[in-house]
Scaffold this active site. Structure first.
Site, PDB file in Angstrom:
ATOM      1  N   HIS A  67       0.866  -1.185   0.000  1.00  0.00           N
ATOM      2  CA  HIS A  67       0.000   0.000   0.000  1.00  0.00           C
ATOM      3  C   HIS A  67       0.899   1.231   0.000  1.00  0.00           C
ATOM      4  O   HIS A  67       1.512   1.565   1.018  1.00  0.00           O
ATOM      5  CB  HIS A  67      -0.894  -0.070   1.249  1.00  0.00           C
TER       6      HIS A  67
ATOM      7  N   MET B 165       1.639   4.911   0.206  1.00  0.00           N
ATOM      8  CA  MET B 165       1.167   6.238   0.621  1.00  0.00           C
ATOM      9  C   MET B 165       2.334   7.185   0.369  1.00  0.00           C
ATOM     10  O   MET B 165       2.986   7.673   1.305  1.00  0.00           O
ATOM     11  CB  MET B 165       0.752   6.208   2.106  1.00  0.00           C
TER      12      MET B 165
ATOM     13  N   MET C 289     -10.012   3.266   2.247  1.00  0.00           N
ATOM     14  CA  MET C 289      -9.505   3.658   3.564  1.00  0.00           C
ATOM     15  C   MET C 289     -10.692   3.963   4.475  1.00  0.00           C
ATOM     16  O   MET C 289     -11.568   4.761   4.124  1.00  0.00           O
ATOM     17  CB  MET C 289      -8.635   4.917   3.460  1.00  0.00           C
TER      18      MET C 289
HETATM   19  C1  DX5 Z   1      -2.985   3.421   7.779  1.00  0.00           C
HETATM   20  C2  DX5 Z   1      -2.560   2.102   7.187  1.00  0.00           C
HETATM   21  C3  DX5 Z   1      -3.228   0.912   7.748  1.00  0.00           C
HETATM   22  C4  DX5 Z   1      -3.050   0.690   9.198  1.00  0.00           C
HETATM   23  C5  DX5 Z   1      -4.146  -0.187   9.714  1.00  0.00           C
HETATM   24  O1  DX5 Z   1      -2.510   4.452   7.000  1.00  0.00           O
HETATM   25  O2  DX5 Z   1      -2.780   2.082   5.795  1.00  0.00           O
HETATM   26  O3  DX5 Z   1      -2.880  -0.262   7.030  1.00  0.00           O
HETATM   27  O4  DX5 Z   1      -1.835   0.144   9.526  1.00  0.00           O
HETATM   28  O5  DX5 Z   1      -3.989  -0.290  11.086  1.00  0.00           O
HETATM   29  P1  DX5 Z   1      -5.185  -0.551  12.081  1.00  0.00           P
HETATM   30  O6  DX5 Z   1      -5.777  -1.886  11.692  1.00  0.00           O
HETATM   31  O7  DX5 Z   1      -4.509  -0.563  13.397  1.00  0.00           O
HETATM   32  O8  DX5 Z   1      -6.169   0.554  11.903  1.00  0.00           O
HETATM   33 ZN    ZN Z   2      -2.595   0.189   4.593  1.00  0.00          ZN
END
Ligand code: DX5
Ligand code: ZN
Length: 236
Positions: free
Chosen positions: A74, A76, A145
């Site tokens: 993923h 970002m 998200m």
């Molecule tokens: C946030 C990430 C998520 C995060 C999810 O930007 O993309 O993958 O780690 O973590 P939890 O499950 O703790 O919300």
């Molecule tokens: Zn993620």
């Protein structure tokens, strides 16, 4: 009323290693695979697109030999394209990115697929589902998200459920017209107390970071958590 995709009976669980012990990552990914994880969710943050800094292709390459399940990267990051060949070479199987972070969404999707990986778009809580409309035939995954990206351990944003239903509807319409399968993944705040409604709203793949790694693995903790997540998902 739900629009759950009955053609996707198996829920895929993708523990996010953002919440793992970074000093023992090889051991951690082996443990989640042994505990029944379907994917390793690999969160890449650049302190530019999101206000946090995590891991890159070298870490992906380092964990690759430790697991056989797909690595779900993923991104970002902004810009996106220059990192894609590095992650493909490092053993990524799925690469997703945020459409706002690249100038040419269609080109970025094609680049990912040309390098042999599955490609997906990630929509932030306030991003429009219309981003999907002109690239449905280029997608292997949509990642919704359910928190604002950048940190693990945040609270699930409830408006994601309506968005999930809207995207599930788009996917089903696409497939009814002979389109390719598209996985629908949800990321952020997924726990045992909400995974049922998330799956009922159309998700077939759930990221879980703090829910999984927040429970120490001693005594089979990861397996227990994942079994509980699946049980709550099936109960809805
Ligand atoms: C946030 C990430 C998520 C995060 C999810 O930007 O993309 O993958 O780690 O973590 P939890 O499950 O703790 O919300
Ligand atoms: Zn993620």
């Amino acid at each position: 009323m739900t629009t759950r995709n009955l053609s996707a009976p198996v829920l895929r669980l993708a523990p996010s290693i953002l919440s793992a012990d970074f000093a023992r990552l090889g051991e951690e990914v082996r443990a989640i695979q042994a505990a029944g994880a379907d994917l390793v969710h690999f969160d890449v943050m650049d302190n530019h697109y999101v206000p946090n800094l995590t891991i890159g292709p070298l870490v992906c390459e380092a964990i690759r030999p430790h697991v056989t399940i797909p690595i779900d990267v993923h991104l970002m990051v902004e810009p996106v394209d220059s990192l894609i060949p590095l992650f493909a070479k490092a053993g990524a199987n799925i690469i997703t990115f945020h459409p706002e972070a690249t100038k040419h969404v269609d080109r970025t999707l094609s680049l990912i697929r040309e390098l042999g990986c599955k490609a997906g778009l990630v929509l932030n809580p306030a991003s429009s589902v219309e981003w999907l409309d002109h690239v449905m035939d280029r997608l292997d995954m949509v990642l919704l998200m359910s928190v604002n990206p950048g940190f693990g351990g945040q609270k699930f944003i409830p408006s994601t459920l309506a968005k999930l239903r809207a995207v599930r509807q788009r996917i089903e319409t696409h497939q009814a017209r002979g389109g390719q399968p598209i996985w629908l993944e949800v990321d952020g705040g997924v726990k045992t107390d909400n995974i049922g409604v998330i799956v009922a709203a159309g998700a077939d793949t759930c990221v879980a970071g703090s829910a999984v790694f927040g429970s120490p693995d001693a005594g089979g903790g990861y397996a227990t958590v994942m079994r509980e997540l699946r049980r709550h998902a099936a109960a809805c």
